[in-house]
Write a protein that holds these residues in place. Structure first.
Motif, PDB file in Angstrom:
ATOM      1  N   VAL A 198     -44.811  46.388  29.099  1.00 20.17           N
ATOM      2  CA  VAL A 198     -46.010  45.838  29.737  1.00 20.17           C
ATOM      3  C   VAL A 198     -45.768  44.372  30.093  1.00 20.17           C
ATOM      4  N   PHE A 199     -45.203  43.613  29.168  1.00 22.01           N
ATOM      5  CA  PHE A 199     -44.909  42.204  29.438  1.00 22.01           C
ATOM      6  C   PHE A 199     -43.957  42.074  30.616  1.00 22.01           C
ATOM      7  N   TRP A 200     -42.892  42.876  30.610  1.00 20.23           N
ATOM      8  CA  TRP A 200     -41.893  42.794  31.680  1.00 20.23           C
ATOM      9  C   TRP A 200     -42.465  43.191  33.033  1.00 20.23           C
ATOM     10  N   GLU A 201     -43.400  44.128  33.039  1.00 18.08           N
ATOM     11  CA  GLU A 201     -44.018  44.521  34.305  1.00 18.08           C
ATOM     12  C   GLU A 201     -44.941  43.429  34.824  1.00 18.08           C
ATOM     13  N   GLU A 202     -45.489  42.643  33.925  1.00 21.19           N
ATOM     14  CA  GLU A 202     -46.347  41.529  34.323  1.00 21.19           C
ATOM     15  C   GLU A 202     -45.536  40.282  34.682  1.00 21.19           C
ATOM     16  N   HIS A 203     -44.326  40.182  34.149  1.00 22.76           N
ATOM     17  CA  HIS A 203     -43.462  39.008  34.342  1.00 22.76           C
ATOM     18  C   HIS A 203     -42.104  39.466  34.864  1.00 22.76           C
ATOM     19  N   VAL A 204     -42.087  39.917  36.105  1.00 22.90           N
ATOM     20  CA  VAL A 204     -40.894  40.558  36.667  1.00 22.90           C
ATOM     21  C   VAL A 204     -39.695  39.620  36.796  1.00 22.90           C
ATOM     22  N   LYS A 205     -39.909  38.323  36.744  1.00 21.95           N
ATOM     23  CA  LYS A 205     -38.784  37.383  36.856  1.00 21.95           C
ATOM     24  C   LYS A 205     -38.191  37.019  35.496  1.00 21.95           C
ATOM     25  N   ASP A 206     -38.799  37.503  34.424  1.00 25.67           N
ATOM     26  CA  ASP A 206     -38.254  37.308  33.091  1.00 25.67           C
ATOM     27  C   ASP A 206     -36.855  37.933  33.034  1.00 25.67           C
ATOM     28  N   THR A 207     -35.919  37.260  32.413  1.00 29.51           N
ATOM     29  CA  THR A 207     -34.531  37.748  32.361  1.00 29.51           C
ATOM     30  C   THR A 207     -34.452  39.150  31.766  1.00 29.51           C
ATOM     31  N   ASN A 208     -35.148  39.384  30.666  1.00 29.41           N
ATOM     32  CA  ASN A 208     -35.127  40.716  30.057  1.00 29.41           C
ATOM     33  C   ASN A 208     -35.742  41.763  30.988  1.00 29.41           C
ATOM     34  N   ALA A 209     -36.766  41.372  31.714  1.00 27.34           N
ATOM     35  CA  ALA A 209     -37.394  42.282  32.675  1.00 27.34           C
ATOM     36  C   ALA A 209     -36.413  42.673  33.763  1.00 27.34           C
ATOM     37  N   ILE A 210     -35.645  41.721  34.232  1.00 32.19           N
ATOM     38  CA  ILE A 210     -34.654  41.990  35.281  1.00 32.19           C
ATOM     39  C   ILE A 210     -33.596  42.961  34.778  1.00 32.19           C
ATOM     40  N   PHE A 211     -33.060  42.706  33.585  1.00 29.41           N
ATOM     41  CA  PHE A 211     -32.037  43.589  33.034  1.00 29.41           C
ATOM     42  C   PHE A 211     -32.590  44.987  32.753  1.00 29.41           C
ATOM     43  N   PHE A 212     -33.829  45.050  32.250  1.00 28.74           N
ATOM     44  CA  PHE A 212     -34.450  46.343  31.969  1.00 28.74           C
ATOM     45  C   PHE A 212     -34.612  47.152  33.252  1.00 28.74           C
ATOM     46  N   ARG A 213     -35.118  46.494  34.284  1.00 29.96           N
ATOM     47  CA  ARG A 213     -35.330  47.171  35.569  1.00 29.96           C
ATOM     48  C   ARG A 213     -34.003  47.668  36.157  1.00 29.96           C
ATOM     49  N   ARG A 214     -32.958  46.846  36.068  1.00 29.48           N
ATOM     50  CA  ARG A 214     -31.637  47.258  36.574  1.00 29.48           C
ATOM     51  C   ARG A 214     -31.122  48.486  35.827  1.00 29.48           C
ATOM     52  N   LYS A 215     -31.249  48.468  34.507  1.00 28.59           N
ATOM     53  CA  LYS A 215     -30.776  49.596  33.699  1.00 28.59           C
ATOM     54  C   LYS A 215     -31.581  50.851  34.038  1.00 28.59           C
ATOM     55  N   TYR A 216     -32.863  50.701  34.244  1.00 27.43           N
ATOM     56  CA  TYR A 216     -33.710  51.825  34.637  1.00 27.43           C
ATOM     57  C   TYR A 216     -33.230  52.394  35.970  1.00 27.43           C
ATOM     58  N   GLU A 217     -33.017  51.510  36.936  1.00 23.09           N
ATOM     59  CA  GLU A 217     -32.603  51.953  38.273  1.00 23.09           C
ATOM     60  C   GLU A 217     -31.211  52.576  38.268  1.00 23.09           C
ATOM     61  N   GLU A 218     -30.321  52.115  37.388  1.00 23.75           N
ATOM     62  CA  GLU A 218     -28.995  52.738  37.252  1.00 23.75           C
ATOM     63  C   GLU A 218     -29.110  54.201  36.837  1.00 23.75           C
ATOM     64  N   ASN A 219     -30.091  54.483  35.999  1.00 20.27           N
ATOM     65  CA  ASN A 219     -30.226  55.828  35.427  1.00 20.27           C
ATOM     66  C   ASN A 219     -31.217  56.722  36.161  1.00 20.27           C
ATOM     67  N   TYR A 220     -32.245  56.134  36.775  1.00 15.19           N
ATOM     68  CA  TYR A 220     -33.312  56.945  37.343  1.00 15.19           C
ATOM     69  C   TYR A 220     -33.651  56.645  38.798  1.00 15.19           C
ATOM     70  N   GLY A 221     -32.972  55.718  39.427  1.00 16.40           N
ATOM     71  CA  GLY A 221     -33.330  55.373  40.799  1.00 16.40           C
ATOM     72  C   GLY A 221     -34.402  54.295  40.795  1.00 16.40           C
ATOM     73  N   SER A 222     -35.240  54.311  41.805  1.00 17.65           N
ATOM     74  CA  SER A 222     -36.210  53.214  41.943  1.00 17.65           C
ATOM     75  C   SER A 222     -37.172  53.152  40.774  1.00 17.65           C
ATOM     76  N   TYR A 223     -37.544  51.948  40.414  1.00 15.79           N
ATOM     77  CA  TYR A 223     -38.458  51.695  39.307  1.00 15.79           C
ATOM     78  C   TYR A 223     -39.864  51.957  39.788  1.00 15.79           C
ATOM     79  N   ASP A 224     -40.528  52.906  39.135  1.00 12.44           N
ATOM     80  CA  ASP A 224     -41.899  53.222  39.573  1.00 12.44           C
ATOM     81  C   ASP A 224     -42.917  52.957  38.512  1.00 12.44           C
TER      82      ASP A 224
END
Length: 108
Positions: free
Chosen positions: A82-108
């Motif tokens: 929830v925090f990362w979705e609210e703060h998309v420029k947070d470093t952890n949010a960026i890495f989480f989103r990238r890892k998600y997209e590597e495994n599942y495609g676009s982040y929805d």
């Protein structure tokens, strides 16, 4: 939260609570659904038997101890996500989103 199972899968992988995507998916599904079979609990315990973070928190890693531990981690993961979705420029949010997209495609 949409796609909680997928997001928790990625969270488990990034925190090294699972050894691979398939294992993380099985763990996430069981914990999110609240239906950890003996087999899944044993796999979770085996995967985390040498994980220092787990051992520091619960001591000897057993199937009986790992299930409540993982349920607690689901709560933590939800807060982080929830925090990362609210703060998309947070470093952890960026890495989480990238890892998600590597495994599942676009982040929805």
């Amino acid at each position: 939260m949409e796609n909680l199972e997928k997001k928790f899968t990625v969270w488990l992988l990034t925190r090294k609570f699972a050894r691979n995507l398939e294992e993380a998916q099985a763990f996430a599904k069981a914990v999110v659904e609240g239906n950890c079979s003996e087999e899944i609990a044993s796999q979770m315990a085996e995967s985390n038997r040498s994980n220092m973070d787990v051992m520091m928190e619960i001591g000897k890693v057993t199937p009986e101890k790992i299930v409540p531990f993982m349920q607690g981690k689901l709560e933590l993961a939800q807060k982080c996500i929830v925090f990362w979705e609210e703060h998309v420029k947070d470093t952890n949010a960026i890495f989480f989103r990238r890892k998600y997209e590597e495994n599942y495609g676009s982040y929805d």
